[in-house]
Design a protein around this motif. Structure first.
Motif, PDB file in Angstrom:
ATOM      1  N   LEU A  68      -2.512 -13.951 -17.847  1.00 58.44           N
ATOM      2  CA  LEU A  68      -1.961 -15.167 -18.439  1.00 58.44           C
ATOM      3  C   LEU A  68      -2.306 -16.414 -17.629  1.00 58.44           C
ATOM      4  CD1 LEU A  68       1.588 -13.848 -19.395  1.00 58.44           C
ATOM      5  CD2 LEU A  68      -0.318 -14.282 -20.951  1.00 58.44           C
ATOM      6  N   GLY A  69      -2.878 -16.209 -16.446  1.00 64.70           N
ATOM      7  CA  GLY A  69      -3.231 -17.345 -15.609  1.00 64.70           C
ATOM      8  C   GLY A  69      -2.043 -18.004 -14.942  1.00 64.70           C
ATOM      9  N   ILE A  70      -0.985 -17.237 -14.680  1.00 65.85           N
ATOM     10  CA  ILE A  70       0.182 -17.802 -14.003  1.00 65.85           C
ATOM     11  C   ILE A  70       0.249 -17.267 -12.571  1.00 65.85           C
ATOM     12  CG2 ILE A  70       1.467 -18.088 -16.145  1.00 65.85           C
ATOM     13  CD1 ILE A  70       3.063 -15.599 -15.455  1.00 65.85           C
ATOM     14  N   ASP A  71       0.941 -18.007 -11.706  1.00 63.56           N
ATOM     15  CA  ASP A  71       1.043 -17.627 -10.298  1.00 63.56           C
ATOM     16  C   ASP A  71       1.900 -16.368 -10.148  1.00 63.56           C
ATOM     17  OD1 ASP A  71      -0.524 -19.766  -9.516  1.00 63.56           O
ATOM     18  OD2 ASP A  71       1.201 -21.094  -9.214  1.00 63.56           O
ATOM     19  N   TRP A  72       1.506 -15.555  -9.179  1.00 60.81           N
ATOM     20  CA  TRP A  72       2.203 -14.292  -8.907  1.00 60.81           C
ATOM     21  C   TRP A  72       2.336 -14.145  -7.405  1.00 60.81           C
ATOM     22  CZ3 TRP A  72       1.136  -9.807  -6.230  1.00 60.81           C
ATOM     23  CH2 TRP A  72       1.883  -8.667  -6.539  1.00 60.81           C
ATOM     24  N   ILE A  73       3.557 -13.845  -6.940  1.00 61.07           N
ATOM     25  CA  ILE A  73       3.835 -13.741  -5.508  1.00 61.07           C
ATOM     26  C   ILE A  73       4.291 -12.324  -5.189  1.00 61.07           C
ATOM     27  CG2 ILE A  73       5.235 -14.588  -3.584  1.00 61.07           C
ATOM     28  CD1 ILE A  73       5.556 -17.205  -5.157  1.00 61.07           C
ATOM     29  N   ASP A  74       3.706 -11.752  -4.167  1.00 63.61           N
ATOM     30  CA  ASP A  74       4.027 -10.394  -3.744  1.00 63.61           C
ATOM     31  C   ASP A  74       5.106 -10.443  -2.658  1.00 63.61           C
ATOM     32  OD1 ASP A  74       4.079  -7.735  -3.126  1.00 63.61           O
ATOM     33  OD2 ASP A  74       2.020  -7.607  -2.404  1.00 63.61           O
ATOM     34  N   GLY A  75       6.296  -9.921  -2.957  1.00 66.64           N
ATOM     35  CA  GLY A  75       7.333  -9.813  -1.946  1.00 66.64           C
ATOM     36  C   GLY A  75       7.095  -8.594  -1.072  1.00 66.64           C
ATOM     37  N   ASP A  76       7.658  -8.572   0.113  1.00 67.14           N
ATOM     38  CA  ASP A  76       7.467  -7.436   1.019  1.00 67.14           C
ATOM     39  C   ASP A  76       8.147  -6.195   0.477  1.00 67.14           C
ATOM     40  OD1 ASP A  76       6.027  -8.927   2.825  1.00 67.14           O
ATOM     41  OD2 ASP A  76       7.800  -9.556   3.945  1.00 67.14           O
ATOM     42  N   TYR A  77       7.549  -5.027   0.778  1.00 69.65           N
ATOM     43  CA  TYR A  77       8.150  -3.744   0.398  1.00 69.65           C
ATOM     44  C   TYR A  77       8.716  -3.101   1.652  1.00 69.65           C
ATOM     45  CZ  TYR A  77       8.716   1.001  -1.364  1.00 69.65           C
ATOM     46  OH  TYR A  77       9.237   2.223  -1.716  1.00 69.65           O
ATOM     47  N   ASP A  78      10.019  -3.099   1.755  1.00 68.75           N
ATOM     48  CA  ASP A  78      10.697  -2.447   2.880  1.00 68.75           C
ATOM     49  C   ASP A  78      11.822  -1.597   2.312  1.00 68.75           C
ATOM     50  OD1 ASP A  78      11.977  -1.636   5.160  1.00 68.75           O
ATOM     51  OD2 ASP A  78      11.921  -3.595   6.142  1.00 68.75           O
TER      52      ASP A  78
END
Length: 385
Positions: A68-78
C-alpha cells in the motif's frame, strides 16, 4: 440522524496504528486511507509464540504495508519480557486479567513510540476482533495514554474505536482472500492456544477451517515448503550443491503421496527417485497398520478403496535401512509433537524405525504453540513448514 459507525477524532490526519496481524489491519487501513487519515503501522507483538509464528505474521504485516506504500515500523521481539509482564496470570481465562495486561503492555509501547515520533493519536487493530473485549482494550489504551503523559511535551491520545462496525468485519474477510494473507486460529499467545485448542478434535477442526481460509494459497505455500524440505534433505543426504544429487551413495526415504489437503511433495518424491534414491510409500492395511511399498514411477500407484492413490510396488521390509521419514500431519508444535488424523498409523509405525530422521511436513499455519499429547503419541525430530 443516524451517527456514522466510525468517528475520526478532531484534527486526526495521521495515526500510529498498532497492528496485531495483516488480516486484522487490512480493512482498517483501507478505511483510514479512504477517509483522509494516513496510518503508520507499528508491529509490536511480543506475545506471539513461537518465534517462527511471530516472523510469519510480521512478514505478512510488512508485505501488506509495502503493497500500500505506507510506513511500517518493526517493534522489538522480547517474548521473555512479555512473559515477565504476564507472570502469575498464565491460567487466566480468555478475556481475563492476562489479556488485559497483554493489551496494556503492547499499547503502552505503542504510546511511547507515538510520542517519540510526534503522533497526536494512536490506535490498535486489536479492537477489530470479536474474540477480544472492547472494554479491556479501551482501558489498556487509556492506561497507556496516561503512562506516557508528561508536562514537558504533548502526549498522544488513544483513539478508542470499535473497528467491527461499518462493514469492516465483512471487508476484512474479503481482503483476507484477495491478498492471500496468512491467517492463524489463535491470537498468538501460547496460553490462548492451550486454552482454546486443548483437545485434539477441536484442533483438528481448527486446522480444517484454516485450510479452507488458505485454499487459494495452498499451491504457493506447498512450493515454498518443498523448497525448504529439499534444502533440509540436501543436508542429510548429500554435501553437494544440488539438493538431491547422490554423494556418495543412495539413501532410503520413506515419503508419502500427498492427499489433496496435504503439502504437495509429489514433485520432490519423483525427483528423489530420478536421482537414484530408494523411495518407499506407506499403504494402509486392514484399517490398523501400514506396510511399505517401493515407489518408482507414478504407475506404481493405483486407486484404493477410498478413491485415494496407494502404492502397488513390491513390498519393502528392510526398515533398518531407512534414513529419513517424511511425516504428514494436521498440526505440529516446536517440540515435535504431531497431530494426525486420529487413526494412529504413524504413531504405531515410527517406533519401528528408530534410526531414521523423522521430518514433519506441513504448511506454516499448521505450526501451533502446543499439540495435545497422549502417552502413545510419537514425536518427530524436526518440522518443515
Amino acid at each position: 440522524m443516524k451517527q456514522p459507525a466510525i468517528l475520526i477524532p478532531e484534527g486526526c490526519e495521521k495515526v500510529l496504528l498498532h497492528a496485531c496481524c495483516a488480516p486484522c489491519s487490512s480493512a482498517i487501513v483501507e478505511w483510514l486511507l479512504n477517509n483522509g487519515v494516513r496510518p503508520t503501522i507499528f508491529y509490536f507483538n511480543p506475545n506471539i509464540w513461537p518465534r517462527e509464528e511471530y516472523e510469519i505474521r510480521k512478514n505478512e504485516s510488512k508485505r501488506h504495508a509495502e503493497g500500500l506504500g505506507i510506513d511500517w515500523i518493526d517493534g522489538d521481539y522480547d517474548h521473555g519480557a512479555w512473559r515477565k509482564g504476564v507472570c502469575g496470570l498464565e491460567n487466566e481465562p480468555e478475556r481475563g486479567g492476562r489479556c488485559e495486561m497483554c493489551f496494556t503492555l503492547r499499547l503502552t509501547e505503542t504510546a511511547r513510540k507515538a510520542k517519540e515520533l510526534g503522533f497526536r493519536y494512536f490506535a490498535t487493530t486489536l479492537a477489530s476482533s470479536r474474540w477480544k473485549s472492547l472494554e479491556q482494550i479501551e482501558r489498556a489504551g487509556l492506561i497507556a495514554q496516561e503512562t506516557v503523559k508528561s508536562e514537558d511535551s504533548p502526549s498522544p491520545l488513544f483513539w478508542a474505536q470499535n473497528w467491527r462496525k461499518g462493514g469492516l468485519q465483512e471487508r476484512r474477510n474479503q481482503l483476507l482472500k484477495e491478498n492471500q494473507f496468512y491467517n492463524q486460529q489463535y491470537c498468538g499467545c501460547e496460553f490462548s492456544a492451550r486454552n482454546g485448542a486443548n483437545t485434539k478434535p477441536l484442533l483438528r477442526a481448527q486446522m480444517r477451517e484454516a485450510k479452507k481460509q488458505h485454499e487459494e494459497q495452498l499451491a504457493r505455500l506447498s512450493k515454498e515448503v518443498v523448497e525448504k524440505l529439499a534444502d533440509q534433505l540436501r543436508l542429510i543426504l548429500t554435501s553437494n550443491p544440488s539438493p538431491l544429487t547422490l554423494n556418495p551413495s543412495p539413501k532410503t526415504i520413506m515419503a508419502f503421496w500427498s492427499l489433496p489437503d496435504e503439502v504437495d511433495i509429489r514433485p520432490l518424491v519423483e525427483q528423489l527417485v530420478e536421482h537414484g534414491h530408494t523411495v518407499v510409500l506407506p499403504k494402509v492395511l486392514d484399517g490398523e497398520r501400514m506396510e511399505l511399498r517401493r515407489f518408482s514411477p507414478e504407475e506404481d500407484l493405483a486407486e484404493g478403496p477410498y478413491h485415494l492413490l496407494e502404492p502397488v510396488g513390491e513390498s519393502f521390509t528392510a526398515y533398518d535401512t531407512i534414513d529419513v521419514v517424511l511425516v504428514p500431519g494436521m498440526a505440529f508444535d516446536a517440540a515435535g509433537h504431531r497431530l494426525g488424523r486420529g487413526k494412529g498409523y504413524y504413531d504405531r509405525f515410527l517406533p519401528l524405525v528408530p534410526q531414521a530422521r523423522k521430518m514433519g511436513v506441513c504448511w506454516p499455519f499448521q505450526r501451533v504453540p502446543e499439540v495435545p499429547v497422549d502417552a502413545h503419541d510419537f514425536t518427530v525430530d524436526m518440522v518443515v513448514g
